[in-house]
Scaffold this active site. Structure first.
Site, mmCIF file in Angstrom:
data_model
loop_
_atom_site.group_PDB
_atom_site.id
_atom_site.type_symbol
_atom_site.label_atom_id
_atom_site.label_comp_id
_atom_site.label_asym_id
_atom_site.label_seq_id
_atom_site.Cartn_x
_atom_site.Cartn_y
_atom_site.Cartn_z
ATOM 1 N N CYS A 28 -35.693 1.868 25.189
ATOM 2 C CA CYS A 28 -34.377 2.374 25.735
ATOM 3 C C CYS A 28 -33.214 2.662 24.769
ATOM 4 O O CYS A 28 -32.350 3.647 25.108
ATOM 5 C CB CYS A 28 -33.875 1.110 26.632
ATOM 6 S SG CYS A 28 -35.017 0.693 27.990
ATOM 7 N N ASP B 146 -29.312 -3.274 27.269
ATOM 8 C CA ASP B 146 -30.377 -4.270 27.820
ATOM 9 C C ASP B 146 -30.471 -5.594 26.875
ATOM 10 O O ASP B 146 -31.594 -5.930 26.701
ATOM 11 C CB ASP B 146 -32.043 -3.521 27.902
ATOM 12 C CG ASP B 146 -31.730 -2.444 28.734
ATOM 13 O OD1 ASP B 146 -30.814 -2.087 29.388
ATOM 14 O OD2 ASP B 146 -33.037 -1.690 29.040
ATOM 15 N N LYS C 165 -29.852 0.423 35.705
ATOM 16 C CA LYS C 165 -30.793 1.413 35.596
ATOM 17 C C LYS C 165 -31.955 1.001 35.954
ATOM 18 O O LYS C 165 -32.295 -0.308 35.977
ATOM 19 C CB LYS C 165 -30.887 2.263 34.320
ATOM 20 C CG LYS C 165 -31.231 1.419 33.149
ATOM 21 C CD LYS C 165 -31.199 1.987 31.819
ATOM 22 C CE LYS C 165 -31.487 0.846 30.521
ATOM 23 N NZ LYS C 165 -32.818 0.601 30.537
#
Ligand SMILES: [Zn+2]
Length: 218
Positions: free
Chosen positions: A160, A17, A115
């Site tokens: 995450c 990310d 995602k």
């Protein structure tokens, strides 16, 4: 005991990310999140195999505080799969905030795994969505590719990165966190909780300097 291990062709670097919304100036900026970009660029050159994850929400996603009347970001609500922290709107599909940081340079990355695209389910982990049963497909991808050891770096350490690491372990992969190539949000002690949880699993940590030397020390 000192152990030196080379990075080999069954290793994969999972870069979590590195998107504008998680970097300074973004909608859900991780403090000092931008610092990891040059670090990750550097260590990625040591890996033949790199996978990038990209948080990728439809507008009006259930994890956004704005989707719940009277709620504010960082409050926790109960949803069908349990507790869910509410976040500012972030990483909305097709918006600049969802794009990778412009200085992230890993042209040899082999997969971009998106995602969080199901409107009702958040997905911190690169392996399972937050209902803990919906697969993203990454475990199967890594197995089919013969990749057995996962190094994890990115944002945010306590969400995450944490969930991706725990799930890599759960899926039977050897997993190593490069903690100084991560930065955390730290909601209600979540960074300390992450360190405890990973230590309890026996997950190993490596420094990015050690990785950059193609070896690491325990
Ligand atoms: Zn998200």
């Amino acid at each position: 005991m000192t152990e030196h291990l080379s990075i080999h062709d069954r290793d994969v670097l999972l870069v979590v990310d590195i998107q504008n919304d998680f970097c300074p100036g973004g909608a859900l900026a991780v403090p000092r999140g931008g610092e990891v970009v040059p670090i990750i660029n550097r260590i990625a050159r040591r890996f033949e195999h790199v996978v990038l994850t990209q948080d990728w929400h439809p507008a009006g996603h259930r994890s956004f505080a704005s989707s719940h009347a009277g709620r504010n970001p960082y409050e926790t609500i109960e949803v069908a799969y349990g507790a869910q922290i509410l976040w500012p709107d972030h990483c909305v599909q097709g918006t600049p905030g969802a794009e990778f940081h412009k200085e992230l340079q890993i042209p040899h990355a082999e997969l971009v795994l998106r995602k969080g695209y199901h409107g009702d389910i958040d997905s911190y982990s690169a392996f399972y969505e937050n209902d803990r049963s919906t697969h993203t497909g990454l475990a199967g991808y890594l197995r089919e590719r013969g990749l057995g050891r996962v190094f994890v770096a990115g944002l945010a350490f306590d969400f995450c990165v944490r969930y991706s690491t725990e799930d890599a372990h759960r899926e039977g992969f050897e997993v190593v966190v490069i903690e100084d190539a991560c930065r955390g949000i730290d909601v209600a002690g979540s960074v300390a909780a992450t360190r405890q949880a990973l230590a309890a699993l026996g997950v190993r940590c490596a420094s990015c300097d050690a990785v950059a030397r193609w070896c690491w020390v325990v």
